[in-house]
Design an enzyme around this catalytic site. Sequence first.
Site, PDB file in Angstrom:
ATOM      1  N   TYR A  69     -15.721   2.413   7.113  1.00  0.00           N
ATOM      2  CA  TYR A  69     -14.258   2.446   7.206  1.00  0.00           C
ATOM      3  C   TYR A  69     -13.850   3.035   8.556  1.00  0.00           C
ATOM      4  O   TYR A  69     -13.061   2.439   9.300  1.00  0.00           O
ATOM      5  CB  TYR A  69     -13.633   3.248   6.062  1.00  0.00           C
ATOM      6  CG  TYR A  69     -12.149   3.437   6.261  1.00  0.00           C
ATOM      7  CD1 TYR A  69     -11.277   2.366   6.121  1.00  0.00           C
ATOM      8  CD2 TYR A  69     -11.626   4.670   6.637  1.00  0.00           C
ATOM      9  CE1 TYR A  69      -9.911   2.518   6.346  1.00  0.00           C
ATOM     10  CE2 TYR A  69     -10.268   4.835   6.857  1.00  0.00           C
ATOM     11  CZ  TYR A  69      -9.417   3.754   6.708  1.00  0.00           C
ATOM     12  OH  TYR A  69      -8.068   3.905   6.940  1.00  0.00           O
ATOM     13  N   GLY A  71       0.817  -1.207   0.000  1.00  0.00           N
ATOM     14  CA  GLY A  71       0.000   0.000   0.000  1.00  0.00           C
ATOM     15  C   GLY A  71       0.852   1.259   0.000  1.00  0.00           C
ATOM     16  O   GLY A  71       2.079   1.206   0.117  1.00  0.00           O
ATOM     17  N   SER A 104      -3.401  11.615   8.686  1.00  0.00           N
ATOM     18  CA  SER A 104      -4.542  12.099   7.938  1.00  0.00           C
ATOM     19  C   SER A 104      -4.539  11.563   6.514  1.00  0.00           C
ATOM     20  O   SER A 104      -5.369  10.771   6.154  1.00  0.00           O
ATOM     21  CB  SER A 104      -4.616  13.620   7.955  1.00  0.00           C
ATOM     22  OG  SER A 104      -3.419  14.170   7.427  1.00  0.00           O
ATOM     23  N   LYS A 126     -11.995   1.117  11.683  1.00  0.00           N
ATOM     24  CA  LYS A 126     -10.714   1.585  12.214  1.00  0.00           C
ATOM     25  C   LYS A 126     -10.843   1.979  13.689  1.00  0.00           C
ATOM     26  O   LYS A 126      -9.918   1.762  14.473  1.00  0.00           O
ATOM     27  CB  LYS A 126     -10.182   2.759  11.375  1.00  0.00           C
ATOM     28  CG  LYS A 126      -9.777   2.372   9.963  1.00  0.00           C
ATOM     29  CD  LYS A 126      -8.618   1.391   9.931  1.00  0.00           C
ATOM     30  CE  LYS A 126      -7.304   2.084  10.133  1.00  0.00           C
ATOM     31  NZ  LYS A 126      -6.137   1.199   9.994  1.00  0.00           N
ATOM     32  N   ALA A 171      -1.458  -2.152   7.311  1.00  0.00           N
ATOM     33  CA  ALA A 171      -2.464  -2.744   6.406  1.00  0.00           C
ATOM     34  C   ALA A 171      -3.855  -2.272   6.793  1.00  0.00           C
ATOM     35  O   ALA A 171      -4.172  -2.115   7.966  1.00  0.00           O
ATOM     36  CB  ALA A 171      -2.392  -4.266   6.477  1.00  0.00           C
ATOM     37  N   ASP A 189      -0.969 -13.251   5.057  1.00  0.00           N
ATOM     38  CA  ASP A 189      -2.150 -12.411   5.173  1.00  0.00           C
ATOM     39  C   ASP A 189      -2.378 -12.104   6.646  1.00  0.00           C
ATOM     40  O   ASP A 189      -2.106 -12.951   7.495  1.00  0.00           O
ATOM     41  CB  ASP A 189      -3.356 -13.155   4.589  1.00  0.00           C
ATOM     42  CG  ASP A 189      -4.579 -12.284   4.490  1.00  0.00           C
ATOM     43  OD1 ASP A 189      -5.289 -12.163   5.517  1.00  0.00           O
ATOM     44  OD2 ASP A 189      -4.831 -11.719   3.425  1.00  0.00           O
TER      45      ASP A 189
END
Length: 166
Positions: free
Chosen positions: A136, A3, A163, A140, A65, A44
């Site tokens: 999301y 990512g 951010s 989180k 991740a 994973d």
Amino acid sequence: GSGVVATELGLELAARGHCVKALLRPGTDARGLEGAHYERVEGDIGDPARLRAAMAGCDWCFHVAANYHLWLRDYRPMYAANVDGTRNVIQAAAAAGCRRVVYTSTVGCIGLKRDGAGPPVDETSAATEAQMSNHYKRSKWQAEQAALQLARQGLPVVIVNPSHAT
């Protein structure tokens, strides 16, 4: 390890001379890490046993991740990755003997002060799950709560709330 945040972190750590292991799912495109010296570990965050084996010999673990989508037909995979995956990573890192786990949350998990006194937000500004405006952020927030619970149990967790990565 593929990512935006993970590749930047991996490149920086490798450039500073650290030995880097990057967890990548099988078949993942790792072009973002080109030029960096790192060990590719396939696995994973949903596989605790593989995580423990992959982290053997590591001093630090950077958990960056996340499953980031603003809309899905089924949000269960997002919660599995973000909440269960966070718990798996932190517990595996502790079991492997990592001295520090840096968990990357999100700025969306920091509460806004409503009284107008002092700075608008800081690390003491708690948020509630009810303030999370989408799946999301909610996933989180739940992941951050899991990380905080593990930290209270003595695991070596530090949480960062960035951010936006560019």
